[in-house]
Design a protein around this motif. Structure first.
Motif, PDB file in Angstrom:
ATOM      1  N   GLY A 109       0.834  -1.209   0.000  1.00 21.30           N
ATOM      2  CA  GLY A 109       0.000   0.000   0.000  1.00 21.30           C
ATOM      3  C   GLY A 109       0.863   1.252   0.000  1.00 21.30           C
ATOM      4  O   GLY A 109       2.095   1.194  -0.155  1.00 21.30           O
TER       5      GLY A 109
ATOM      6  N   THR B  71      -8.698   1.396   4.090  1.00 14.01           N
ATOM      7  CA  THR B  71      -8.295   2.701   4.624  1.00 14.01           C
ATOM      8  C   THR B  71      -9.130   3.898   4.166  1.00 14.01           C
ATOM      9  O   THR B  71      -8.898   5.002   4.649  1.00 14.01           O
ATOM     10  CB  THR B  71      -6.836   3.012   4.235  1.00 14.01           C
TER      11      THR B  71
ATOM     12  N   THR C  99      -4.639   5.456  13.302  1.00 19.53           N
ATOM     13  CA  THR C  99      -4.990   6.758  12.749  1.00 19.53           C
ATOM     14  C   THR C  99      -5.491   7.720  13.822  1.00 19.53           C
ATOM     15  O   THR C  99      -6.036   7.283  14.842  1.00 19.53           O
ATOM     16  CB  THR C  99      -6.099   6.566  11.688  1.00 19.53           C
TER      17      THR C  99
END
Ligand code: NAD
Ligand code: DAU
Length: 354
Positions: free
Chosen positions: A10, A84, A133
């Motif tokens: 990613g 995500t 996050t």
């Protein structure tokens, strides 16, 4: 150390793998399911390095995890594998629940079983770093910043799934003594970011002369961090963080979305002027807002600065210029994605059915 990096194909994962191979002596096994968001082209420069190997598979697959762990015999994990994109989590949360929650659980189980078999000296050095996050903290008003003790208040299916995974990771540290670390980072940008995210989407749409979709009035604020600064922080936390601690990572670069997009347009006006004296900012278009759109994120990164000596090196303006240049010079990378996986359509306005 021998490190299993999950999600290494990613955006952030590939930057981390390139960093670990180019700038450290660690050996890396990249375990990635190769979803729509993955790109092995992002790893071309390390793919032949003897310290790098790749396994195609999911963190939800316990049998595969057991085999990979038995063969590779890791000294640690860095878990970036995840779904995500907030907008996709609104359209279809199932993959978010499966990978972000169930997958993290499976990975914890595999790591714990492995640690229990390690000799004492290797067990003492073992680390499980979970990459998370700032969105788990919810949404800020006009003032204040998220710090490590801010209560969790996730608002989207994505952030709720990440919050759940963080809690599982903490629980494995607390209950089973797994030497876990958690990082909560603000919005990343830079080369090789999948063009569903605001910055690459706007660069690519601007180059095509298409409208630049700004949700709502463009007044929502994000705290931007250049991806190479993030991967230096992750390496620092992995190597020197204190087990069972959380570290917030951020760029001290709060910007309104409209200002981010105007900055991209200004850089493009200089680097690739439009025909007929037109400006890229003329393409800006205000569109329907994201459901449940968080107003503002901002990270207080004083703990990682003070305790581990990390700080961001790239300023926002220099980082945006470098990013725009990279997309201008690497059209092949993103044209492949546009041809195969995503054409820039609006996401996140459907009801969640699966
Ligand atoms: P990305 O969407 O670019 O890449 C995710 C990678 O995970 C892909 O290569 C995908 O194939 C892989 N993957 C997905 N499901 C998998 C599974 N079941 N098993 C194995 N691999 C799987 O994500 P990113 O932006 O690089 O984010 C990486 C991590 O950092 C995520 O955990 C994300 O929550 C976190 N994070 C991202 C940001 C950001 O701004 N992008 C900020 C803070 C934290
Ligand atoms: O804060 C960290 C998070 O940042 C990560 O955990 C996520 O994985 C990552 O995707 C990112 O989430 P955001 O939702 O903040 O990023 P995104 O690029 O999707 O959107 C940034 C801001 O821009 C947000 O306020 C929504 C807005 N936006 C986004 C898109 C795609 C637009 O105005 N127009 C768009 O077309």
């Amino acid at each position: 150390m021998k490190i299993i990096v999950t999600g290494g194909a990613g955006f952030i994962g590939s930057a981390l793998v390139r960093h670990l191979i180019d700038e450290t002596t660690h050996t890396v096994l990249n375990l990635d399911k190769l979803t729509y968001a993955a790109s092995l082209a992002s790893l071309a420069c390390v793919s032949h390095n003897p310290r790098y190997s790749f396994v195609h598979g999911s963190i939800c697959d316990s049998a595969l995890l057991e085999r990979v762990v038995a063969t590779f015999d890791p000294d640690g994990f860095i878990n970036l594998a995840a779904e995500t994109h907030v907008d996709r989590s609104i359209d279809g949360p199932v993959a978010f629940i499966d990978t972000n929650i169930n997958g993290t659980f499976r990975l914890l189980q595999a790591a714990q079983a492995h640690v229990e078999r390690l000799p004492t000296d290797r067990r003492a050095r073992f680390r499980f770093l979970h990459v998370s996050t700032d969105e788990v903290y919810g949404s800020l008003g006009e003032t204040g910043k998220f710090h490590e003790a801010t209560p969790y208040d996730p608002r989207s299916p994505y952030s709720a799934s990440k919050a759940a995974s963080d809690h599982l990771v903490s629980a494995w540290g607390h209950t089973y003594g797994l030497p876990i670390l958690i990082t909560n980072c603000s919005n990343n940008y830079g080369p090789y970011q999948f063009p569903e995210k605001l910055i690459p989407l706007c660069i690519i749409k601007a180059l095509a002369g298409e409208e630049l979709p700004i949700y709502g009035r463009g007044e929502n604020i994000r705290d931007w961090l250049y991806v190479d600064d993030h991967v230096r922080a992750l390496t620092t936390v992995f190597e020197r963080g204190i087990p069972c601690q959380t570290y917030n990572i951020g760029g001290d670069a709060e910007r309104r979305n409209i200002d981010v997009v105007r900055r991209i347009c200004a850089v493009l006006d200089t680097l690739r002027p439009r025909d007929g004296g037109k400006h890229y900012a003329d393409l800006i278009s205000f569109v329907a807002d994201r459901p449940g759109h968080d107003a503002r994120y901002a990270i207080d990164a004083s703990k990682i600065r003070a305790e581990l000596g990390w700080s961001p090196e790239q300023s926002f303006d220099a980082g945006i210029e470098a990013t725009v240049k990279w997309y201008l010079e690497n059209e092949d990378w993103w044209e492949d994605i546009l041809a195969q996986n995503y054409k820039g359509e609006r996401l996140g306005l459907k009801r969640a059915h699966g």
